[in-house]
Design a protein around this motif. Structure first.
Motif, mmCIF file in Angstrom:
data_model
loop_
_atom_site.group_PDB
_atom_site.id
_atom_site.type_symbol
_atom_site.label_atom_id
_atom_site.label_comp_id
_atom_site.label_asym_id
_atom_site.label_seq_id
_atom_site.Cartn_x
_atom_site.Cartn_y
_atom_site.Cartn_z
ATOM 1 N N ALA A 124 32.858 -19.595 -18.584
ATOM 2 C CA ALA A 124 33.822 -18.556 -18.998
ATOM 3 C C ALA A 124 33.471 -17.988 -20.363
ATOM 4 O O ALA A 124 34.304 -17.364 -21.014
ATOM 5 N N HIS A 134 34.190 -14.253 -21.053
ATOM 6 C CA HIS A 134 35.498 -13.736 -20.649
ATOM 7 C C HIS A 134 36.514 -13.960 -21.762
ATOM 8 O O HIS A 134 37.165 -15.013 -21.832
ATOM 9 N N TYR A 135 36.667 -13.001 -22.627
ATOM 10 C CA TYR A 135 37.579 -13.125 -23.771
ATOM 11 C C TYR A 135 37.823 -11.756 -24.402
ATOM 12 O O TYR A 135 37.150 -10.764 -24.064
ATOM 13 N N LEU A 153 41.578 -15.702 -25.539
ATOM 14 C CA LEU A 153 41.529 -15.583 -24.085
ATOM 15 C C LEU A 153 42.662 -14.658 -23.658
ATOM 16 O O LEU A 153 43.792 -14.807 -24.128
ATOM 17 N N ARG A 154 42.347 -13.721 -22.788
ATOM 18 C CA ARG A 154 43.370 -12.766 -22.368
ATOM 19 C C ARG A 154 44.342 -13.418 -21.387
ATOM 20 O O ARG A 154 43.969 -14.305 -20.631
ATOM 21 N N GLN A 198 42.658 -8.356 -17.964
ATOM 22 C CA GLN A 198 42.303 -9.560 -17.197
ATOM 23 C C GLN A 198 43.072 -10.774 -17.707
ATOM 24 O O GLN A 198 43.513 -10.813 -18.855
ATOM 25 N N ASN A 199 43.204 -11.757 -16.837
ATOM 26 C CA ASN A 199 43.852 -13.001 -17.251
ATOM 27 C C ASN A 199 42.791 -14.106 -17.247
ATOM 28 O O ASN A 199 42.501 -14.717 -16.218
ATOM 29 N N ASP A 200 42.188 -14.332 -18.413
ATOM 30 C CA ASP A 200 41.078 -15.290 -18.510
ATOM 31 C C ASP A 200 41.549 -16.721 -18.262
ATOM 32 O O ASP A 200 40.814 -17.538 -17.699
ATOM 33 N N LYS A 228 42.161 -17.302 -14.512
ATOM 34 C CA LYS A 228 40.904 -17.349 -13.754
ATOM 35 C C LYS A 228 40.256 -18.734 -13.871
ATOM 36 O O LYS A 228 39.756 -19.284 -12.879
ATOM 37 N N TYR A 236 29.797 -16.838 -12.697
ATOM 38 C CA TYR A 236 31.018 -17.431 -13.279
ATOM 39 C C TYR A 236 31.162 -18.929 -12.977
ATOM 40 O O TYR A 236 31.414 -19.725 -13.872
#
Length: 545
Positions: free
Chosen positions: A436, A439-440, A449-450, A457-459, A462, A477
């Motif tokens: 990950a 992904h931020y 982290l979102r 996005q919702n990190d 996920k 990923y």
């Protein structure tokens, strides 16, 4: 109170702290501020319970009467005070004398009462030694009300305390004080102080977003995560608990899903954060019988609860979470080599105690439990003693998932970290890798982290859902990797070996490129010939080929 109001309360209190602390450093001011919040919370809870207990006998004073109702009742019912306090101990598990209630302390602050400092000192000592049946000794040991940082003379210190307390009282008065509200504000302030105090203060604080990932993972069913959360966790441990936010997050996650937690246990070496953790538990509405925080060195294992030599009496936990200090230097020795926690695996190197913390927690993990621990990436690939420990954990099939997080998520360090998920009885014979790292949301000082707000996005979700449903492959990923492949890589768990996020190089067809160049050259020549034809007709010099 809505989440927005809670955040506003936290911001209001932070603004007060930022405005008042002056020349005092953030760490010192934090201890004063959080202790006063704690007293405010205990007092509010106690007065509400006293109202119910005394019913119509609870004094209803006119608004102009600034005495506390309980002080009036105590003065008029001296013979009944002992029975009343016994009853309160049964119901709310503690007692606060009327003079020490926040309503009295804040009134003394408002009127600049010269006895405030003495009364406050007396109140703190009473809460430490007498309020609770199980003593909370040393709870305010880091609070020095006679510190010269508050003023050179007693009068100056008293005046400074009056100002601080009056401002806090005014700030809190604008908000309702329902359950957990001050607890959330307390957590917010801990985070703000950690962010504002730099590396040192950030050591004990796990950012809420990472805390959420660990909490979600350990509350899911350990064998079949996709079936959802467990109904009950009997015992939860954080062996480097800091201010206790990770433990509280685990409790919140399981309760929000309709489950329950028997008791939570934490251990912390730093005396200041140990006290913060104890206050934090109470501020979140936990009774003193629902948690146990031990002050001591985890690696030395001085906690009698965890030092039982008889294996049949060993305490085991359903969920273990931890964010221990990264790559801490420690002193492994011959005695520790024979310690029941490390004996089967070997000792972590002197230069980095990461695996020592991991093995400590793993020893106490129950057969149906899940452990999630935050560690630096070095544990995934370093050689020597760490390689031997890692190899045995893999061969014994105890490492379930490796999650690589983006860099710069922590206040204390900018390095990327990983989460290792371990189980004693693991169902799958492969290891799930989640990369990950890309992904931020990038920030000026800190990456985050979102969380899926405003369509982003919702990190966090996920990562959790990938762990929960364990797909074979999500391109760039995650991937389930067989033990054969890991063995071929020398038990090296470097995440990029198994899940690369780099873009593939574009394959170039040289024949096709050559064909296009020939066509371009031909078109160019045709155009030039045509152009030269016009030039000749006009009697002008042509352009050479």
């Amino acid at each position: 109170m809505t989440q927005k109001d809670q955040q506003q309360l936290g911001k209001t209190l932070w603004a007060i702290a930022d405005n008042l602390r002056g020349a005092m450093n953030a760490d010192d001011f934090r201890d004063y501020m959080l202790s006063f919040l704690f007293l405010r919370y205990l007092s509010y809870n106690y007065e509400e319970a006293a109202k119910k207990e005394l019913g119509k006998d609870y004094p209803n004073l006119p608004i102009t009467d600034k005495r506390t109702p309980l002080s009036v009742w105590y003065a008029s019912n001296k013979d009944e005070v002992v029975d009343f306090e016994q009853q309160m101990r049964r119901k709310v598990h503690y007692v606060i004398e009327p003079a020490h209630l926040w309503s009295n302390i804040s009134e003394m602050a408002r009127t600049q009462n010269p006895e405030l400092l003495v009364t406050l000192e007396s109140g703190f000592r009473y809460i430490e030694n007498e309020s609770f049946e199980s003593a909370f000794q040393g709870l305010f040991s880091e609070i020095n009300l006679n510190s010269e940082k508050l003023g050179k003379t007693s009068a100056e210190r008293n005046k400074k305390l009056c100002t601080i307390i009056q401002k806090i009282a005014e700030g809190i008065a604008e908000f309702s004080a329902d359950s957990d509200t001050l607890g959330d504000a307390y957590e917010y302030l801990i985070g703000e102080f950690a962010a504002g105090s730099g590396k040192k203060a950030g050591e004990f604080y796990t950012p809420q977003q990472i805390s959420t990932i660990l909490s979600e993972i350990v509350t899911l069913d350990s064998q079949e995560p996709k079936t959802g959360k467990k109904k009950k966790l009997d015992k939860v441990l954080d062996m480097a608990c800091g201010s206790g936010s990770l433990l509280l997050n685990v409790r919140k996650r399981i309760k929000d899903s309709g489950g329950s937690v028997g008791k939570i246990y934490g251990q912390e070496k730093n005396i200041t954060t140990y006290n913060l953790a104890r206050m934090n538990m109470l501020l979140h509405g936990m009774k003193d019988t629902e948690f146990e925080i031990f002050h001591g060195d985890t690696l030395e294992n001085s906690w009698s609860l965890l030092n039982e030599m008889n294996p049949s009496k060993k305490t085991e936990f359903d969920a273990i979470v931890a964010n221990p200090p990264f790559s801490l230097r420690w002193e492994p020795n011959d005695t520790l080599a024979e310690d029941f926690r490390f004996k089967s695996y070997g000792l972590a190197p002197k230069s980095a105690a990461d695996f020592a913390f991991l093995l400590h927690g793993f020893h106490f993990l129950g057969k149906e439990g899940t452990m999630a621990i935050i560690l630096p990436h070095g544990v995934l690939f370093r050689g020597g003693a760490e390689e031997r420990i890692r190899k045995k954990l893999l061969i014994d099939n105890h490492i379930d998932t490796v999650i690589g997080l983006p860099s710069n998520l922590f206040y204390s360090t900018g390095i990327p970290v990983c989460i290792l998920v371990l189980k004693k009885c693991k169902k799958h014979d492969d290891v799930l890798f989640i990369n990950a790292s890309e992904h931020y949301k990038q920030g000026k000082r800190q990456n985050t982290l979102r969380e899926g707000e405003n369509g982003e996005q919702n990190d966090i979700r996920k990562i959790v859902e990938t762990y929960q449903y364990r797909p074979d492959l999500i391109e760039k990923y995650s991937r389930r990797v067989s033990m054969d492949e890991i063995e071929k890589n020398g038990y090296n768990l470097n995440i990029s070996r198994y899940v690369s996020t780099s873009e593939d190089e574009v394959q170039i067809d040289i024949r096709e490129v050559n064909k296009k160049l020939v066509e371009i050259d031909k078109k160019s020549m045709d155009a030039l010939n045509k152009h030269n034809m016009f030039l000749r007709e006009l009697g002008l010099p042509v352009i050479p080929r």
